[in-house]
Design a protein around this motif. Structure first.
Motif, PDB file in Angstrom:
ATOM      1  N   GLU A  52      53.284  31.969  42.990  1.00  0.00           N
ATOM      2  CA  GLU A  52      52.987  33.396  42.371  1.00  0.00           C
ATOM      3  C   GLU A  52      53.391  34.492  43.413  1.00  0.00           C
ATOM      4  OE1 GLU A  52      49.689  34.696  39.346  1.00  0.00           O
ATOM      5  OE2 GLU A  52      49.292  35.736  41.335  1.00  0.00           O
ATOM      6  N   THR A 106      50.983  34.073  46.123  1.00  0.00           N
ATOM      7  CA  THR A 106      49.735  33.306  46.004  1.00  0.00           C
ATOM      8  C   THR A 106      50.709  31.805  45.844  1.00  0.00           C
ATOM      9  OG1 THR A 106      48.245  34.523  44.865  1.00  0.00           O
ATOM     10  CG2 THR A 106      47.914  32.308  44.999  1.00  0.00           C
ATOM     11  N   ASN A 132      45.607  25.832  31.262  1.00  0.00           N
ATOM     12  CA  ASN A 132      45.094  26.659  32.441  1.00  0.00           C
ATOM     13  C   ASN A 132      43.520  26.968  32.059  1.00  0.00           C
ATOM     14  OD1 ASN A 132      47.061  26.569  34.231  1.00  0.00           O
ATOM     15  ND2 ASN A 132      47.888  28.533  33.798  1.00  0.00           N
ATOM     16  N   ASP A 142      41.120  28.923  34.209  1.00  0.00           N
ATOM     17  CA  ASP A 142      41.054  30.592  34.298  1.00  0.00           C
ATOM     18  C   ASP A 142      39.585  30.855  33.583  1.00  0.00           C
ATOM     19  OD1 ASP A 142      43.399  31.566  35.353  1.00  0.00           O
ATOM     20  OD2 ASP A 142      44.326  31.147  33.510  1.00  0.00           O
ATOM     21  N   ASP A 167      36.985  32.691  35.925  1.00  0.00           N
ATOM     22  CA  ASP A 167      37.448  33.962  36.269  1.00  0.00           C
ATOM     23  C   ASP A 167      36.705  34.960  35.282  1.00  0.00           C
ATOM     24  OD1 ASP A 167      38.600  36.052  38.184  1.00  0.00           O
ATOM     25  OD2 ASP A 167      39.851  36.469  36.164  1.00  0.00           O
ATOM     26  N   GLU A 168      36.603  34.462  34.058  1.00  0.00           N
ATOM     27  CA  GLU A 168      36.043  35.255  32.818  1.00  0.00           C
ATOM     28  C   GLU A 168      34.580  35.057  33.035  1.00  0.00           C
ATOM     29  OE1 GLU A 168      37.897  37.072  31.242  1.00  0.00           O
ATOM     30  OE2 GLU A 168      39.484  36.224  31.928  1.00  0.00           O
ATOM     31  N   SER A 187      36.856  33.400  41.386  1.00  0.00           N
ATOM     32  CA  SER A 187      38.086  34.235  41.117  1.00  0.00           C
ATOM     33  C   SER A 187      39.365  33.245  40.938  1.00  0.00           C
ATOM     34  CB  SER A 187      38.383  34.995  42.308  1.00  0.00           C
ATOM     35  OG  SER A 187      37.309  35.896  42.441  1.00  0.00           O
ATOM     36  N   GLU A 224      42.447  32.490  39.142  1.00  0.00           N
ATOM     37  CA  GLU A 224      43.389  32.960  38.384  1.00  0.00           C
ATOM     38  C   GLU A 224      44.839  32.411  38.576  1.00  0.00           C
ATOM     39  OE1 GLU A 224      43.269  37.556  38.214  1.00  0.00           O
ATOM     40  OE2 GLU A 224      42.397  37.385  40.013  1.00  0.00           O
ATOM     41  N   GLY A 269      49.039  34.323  33.859  1.00  0.00           N
ATOM     42  CA  GLY A 269      48.133  35.166  32.801  1.00  0.00           C
ATOM     43  C   GLY A 269      48.544  36.593  32.275  1.00  0.00           C
ATOM     44  N   SER A 276      46.461  40.448  30.841  1.00  0.00           N
ATOM     45  CA  SER A 276      45.018  40.796  30.612  1.00  0.00           C
ATOM     46  C   SER A 276      44.848  40.305  29.120  1.00  0.00           C
ATOM     47  CB  SER A 276      45.100  42.325  30.069  1.00  0.00           C
ATOM     48  OG  SER A 276      45.967  42.852  29.444  1.00  0.00           O
ATOM     49  N   TRP A 326      45.919  36.917  28.284  1.00  0.00           N
ATOM     50  CA  TRP A 326      46.342  35.732  28.269  1.00  0.00           C
ATOM     51  C   TRP A 326      45.187  34.681  27.674  1.00  0.00           C
ATOM     52  CZ3 TRP A 326      50.260  32.672  29.924  1.00  0.00           C
ATOM     53  CH2 TRP A 326      49.850  31.483  30.380  1.00  0.00           C
ATOM     54  N   ASN A 384      42.570  35.949  48.683  1.00  0.00           N
ATOM     55  CA  ASN A 384      41.847  34.975  47.941  1.00  0.00           C
ATOM     56  C   ASN A 384      42.349  33.656  48.330  1.00  0.00           C
ATOM     57  OD1 ASN A 384      40.264  34.502  45.729  1.00  0.00           O
ATOM     58  ND2 ASN A 384      42.070  34.049  44.581  1.00  0.00           N
TER      59      ASN A 384
END
Length: 248
Positions: free
Chosen positions: A143, A155, A168, A171, A174-175, A180, A182, A185, A187, A189, A215
């Motif tokens: 990414e 990344t 995915n 993810d 992360d929510e 973390s 990620e 995605g 906002s 996603w 990260n």
């Protein structure tokens, strides 16, 4: 609530948007599961924190229409309405519209998505800021965040030999946890729509790691006899969280 930002801010997500090219969600392809299973529930635990996603309901075409969230006592129900040109997701009065073309999503509000050979290769927030994804051997391995005011942020992702039938879902760490994780995605996603094929091809294999300048995280899996994960353990510098999944 560390909300599932599956339910986006209304100001970002209420716009209807325009479309792209894509994949057949009824065709699992040569790497599809021998037995197709539906998600029944997810529990995410981290220390004394527990989030459950339950009561998954599907229509007669196998599409997810609703599920309940209990995030440490904060509750909501997420619902999906499917139309030929868009999908609408709603909860607690907020609605997010995903525009469709040829059965896949090309934009959500001001965010747009671009594809090549069925793979999502770019997410654009505005003309000067975008994220690109490089695919190798059926997986998005890199990414790159392109930002005009700073150097590119890259990344790199590592993968196991295990097949990926979940998209995915990782993810969700992360929510609902401090890990973390990620992947792909934006906002708005939605990993559940991705798992159904609405964001193009799924990764071929289960992702196990990510490494970026600021990260780094690792994932490990337990899977059932049909190859679906039943337990995912995520680790990063913030700690460890566990996701358990049940299937039917």
């Amino acid at each position: 609530m560390k909300a599932i930002q599956l339910i986006c801010a209304a100001m970002i997500c209420c716009a209807m948007v325009a479309g792209f090219s894509s994949c057949n969600k009824d065709d699992d392809g040569p790497n599809g599961p021998a037995v197709k299973m539906q998600l029944e529930g997810i529990t995410i635990t981290e220390g004394s924190s527990t989030t459950t996603l339950s009561n998954f309901v599907y229509d007669n075409q196998g599409r997810l229409t609703s599920y309940d969230v209990n995030d440490n006592g904060d509750k909501e129900t997420i619902t999906y309405t499917y139309n030929s040109s868009y999908i609408e997701r709603s909860s607690n009065g907020y609605k997010c519209t995903f525009n469709l073309e040829n059965g896949v999503i090309t934009a959500i509000g001001s965010d747009t998505y671009e594809y090549s050979n069925g793979n999502m290769v770019r997410w654009v927030e505005d003309p000067s800021y975008y994220i690109s994804y490089s695919w190798e051997n059926g997986n998005p391995v890199r990414e790159t965040v392109v930002n005009p005011v700073s150097s590119n942020y890259v990344t790199s992702f590592g993968y196991s030999e295990l097949p990926c039938y979940i998209g995915n879902f990782q993810d969700l760490f992360d929510e609902y946890a401090s890990i973390s994780v990620e992947l792909m995605g934006g906002s708005c996603w939605d990993p559940f729509l991705q798992q159904q094929g609405y964001f193009g091809n799924l990764p071929k294999n289960l992702v196990t790691s990510a490494k970026a300048p600021r990260n780094e995280w690792q994932l490990s899996y337990e899977v059932n006899a049909n190859g679906y994960p039943t337990k995912i353990t995520g680790k990063d510098e913030n700690g460890t969280a566990v996701m358990t999944l049940t299937w039917r």
